[in-house]
Design an enzyme around this catalytic site. Structure first.
Site, short mmCIF file in Angstrom:
data_model
loop_
_atom_site.label_atom_id
_atom_site.label_comp_id
_atom_site.label_asym_id
_atom_site.label_seq_id
_atom_site.Cartn_x
_atom_site.Cartn_y
_atom_site.Cartn_z
N ASP A 81 0.72 -1.16 0.10
CA ASP A 81 -0.01 -0.08 0.06
C ASP A 81 0.89 1.22 -0.03
O ASP A 81 2.09 1.27 0.13
CB ASP A 81 -0.91 -0.02 1.09
CG ASP A 81 -0.25 -0.01 2.70
OD1 ASP A 81 0.85 -0.96 2.46
OD2 ASP A 81 -0.61 0.63 3.52
N GLU A 143 -0.08 -1.45 5.79
CA GLU A 143 1.06 -1.00 6.68
C GLU A 143 0.88 0.34 7.04
O GLU A 143 1.36 0.83 8.09
CB GLU A 143 2.43 -1.46 6.01
CG GLU A 143 3.62 -1.06 6.97
CD GLU A 143 4.09 0.30 6.90
OE1 GLU A 143 4.98 0.51 7.76
OE2 GLU A 143 3.63 1.06 6.18
#
Length: 382
Positions: A81, A143
């Site tokens: 991400d 994350e």
């Protein structure tokens, strides 16, 4: 014959696949587009792949790709991400890999889709060699917003390996320690009333004034009792981030909210910190006749510390020529370490380029990273 694309094509396709994670639902996106690309490439290289959906998070998944087998081995880990972006502040398209001035620009180029592509490039060298221990490429979800991908792995108890490298941007310097992170909220509920008569209410803003004083006093106490010279900022920090309260000058403030960030050093216990704050605030609630509720805004990240004399730390120091050091930002390292792995944080690029417009990965970081990862794979997997 392998149809895995070139490193440049992998970088282009990964950056061209949006995968923003954010605590604001209207900005949050799925990472499955990235996961499916990685799964196809790694399957084609001969890896055994598993897509792990995150429970309760539709459109989010981790990827565990394994080449070889055995009780040891090496994990190369990266998150799929990115943070949100302000397209109007970019000089290039955030989702188009742009080569300029010996840099690759694009959202996630250094933080950290670039590392995942480089890890696959390094792995290509070993697909026709019998590995004695497994090589695991791990791609995680969320994350940047919650670390729920890494939390899911820790809860599931796998993957298992002996060593792990998390490729966050460190300029290829091995990192053996970082601070933890707590993001906390305090909500004070008082009683509103007409401002002409203070006895008609219980002022939440006035109570918050005392709460702020207690937090600042607590910070001073922590910084007197805890120091670690390995960090640039040698003490734990507590930042008062934002405050909101009241609605009109002529009303006694009925509620007030505070959000703060606390960064503990390795060796500091988060539950003890939270309890210490609660004990300080209860007398404030009683004194002002208000209710004080504490909440976690973000599941905490534990401080991370690996022994500087560990096998992987010493090997990384030898390969890079850099002494292991520390960083202030949090990573997924505590979660992989909890799985029993000798863990470091080490990857190409600089954290100074992350989370801002015109993020880039310097091209001269790529080949050294491929070489170092190949040497680590050769040492721990062949």
């Amino acid at each position: 014959m392998s149809t895995v694309p070139s490193l440049l094509t992998m970088l282009t396709e990964l950056i061209g696949t949006p995968s923003v994670s954010c605590t604001a639902p209207h900005l949050d996106q799925s990472n499955l587009g990235v996961i499916h690309k990685l799964e196809a490439w790694l399957s084609d290289l001969g890896f055994s792949t598993e897509i792990m959906p995150l429970p309760g998070h539709e459109g989010k998944a981790n990827l565990i790709a394994t080449l070889g087998s055995g009780p040891g081995g090496l994990v190369l880990s990266g998150h799929t991400d990115t943070v949100p972006y302000n397209a109007e502040r970019w000089n290039t398209d955030p989702f188009k890999l742009t080569e300029k001035d010996n840099r690759f620009y694009g959202l996630g180029s250094c933080d950290m889709k670039g590392f995942i592509a480089i890890a696959i490039e390094a792995a290509k060298h070993f697909t026709d060699q019998p590995l004695q221990q497994p090589l695991i490429i791990l791609a995680t979800a969320d994350e940047e917003s919650s670390m729920d991908g890494a939390r899911a792995l820790a809860e599931a108890g796998y993957p298992k390996a002996r060593y792990a490298v998390i490729g966050e941007p460190t300029g290829l310097k091995p990192i053996h320690m970082h601070k933890g992170m707590m993001m906390e909220g305090i909500k004070i509920t008082g009683k509103a009333g007409h401002s002409s008569d203070p006895s008609l209410g219980n002022n939440a803003l006035e109570a918050m004034h005392s709460v702020l004083g207690e937090l600042i006093s607590f910070r001073q106490e922590l910084q007197q009792n805890y120091q670690n010279s390995a960090f640039q900022v040698t003490v734990p920090t507590l930042n008062l981030g934002c405050i909101h309260g009241g609605d009109n000058p002529n009303r006694i403030c009925g509620s007030c909210d505070l959000e703060y960030d606390l960064r503990p050093l390795p060796g500091m216990d988060i539950d003890t910190l939270r309890e210490g704050i609660n004990q300080r605030l209860q007398p404030v609630a009683e004194r002002f006749g208000v209710t004080i509720n504490n909440q976690r805004l973000f599941p905490e990240i534990l401080p991370f510390q690996n022994d500087k004399q560990s096998e992987l730390v010493r090997c990384a120091e030898q390969l890079t020529g850099h002494t292991a050091s520390t960083v202030a930002f949090g990573t997924e390292a505590p979660f992989l370490q909890a799985l029993g792995m000798d863990t470091i944080v080490m990857g190409p690029g600089s954290i100074n380029q992350a989370h801002q417009p015109d993020e880039y990965l310097a091209m001269d970081q790529i080949r050294p990273t491929v070489d170092i990862l190949r040497q680590l794979i050769g040492k721990y997997c062949l």
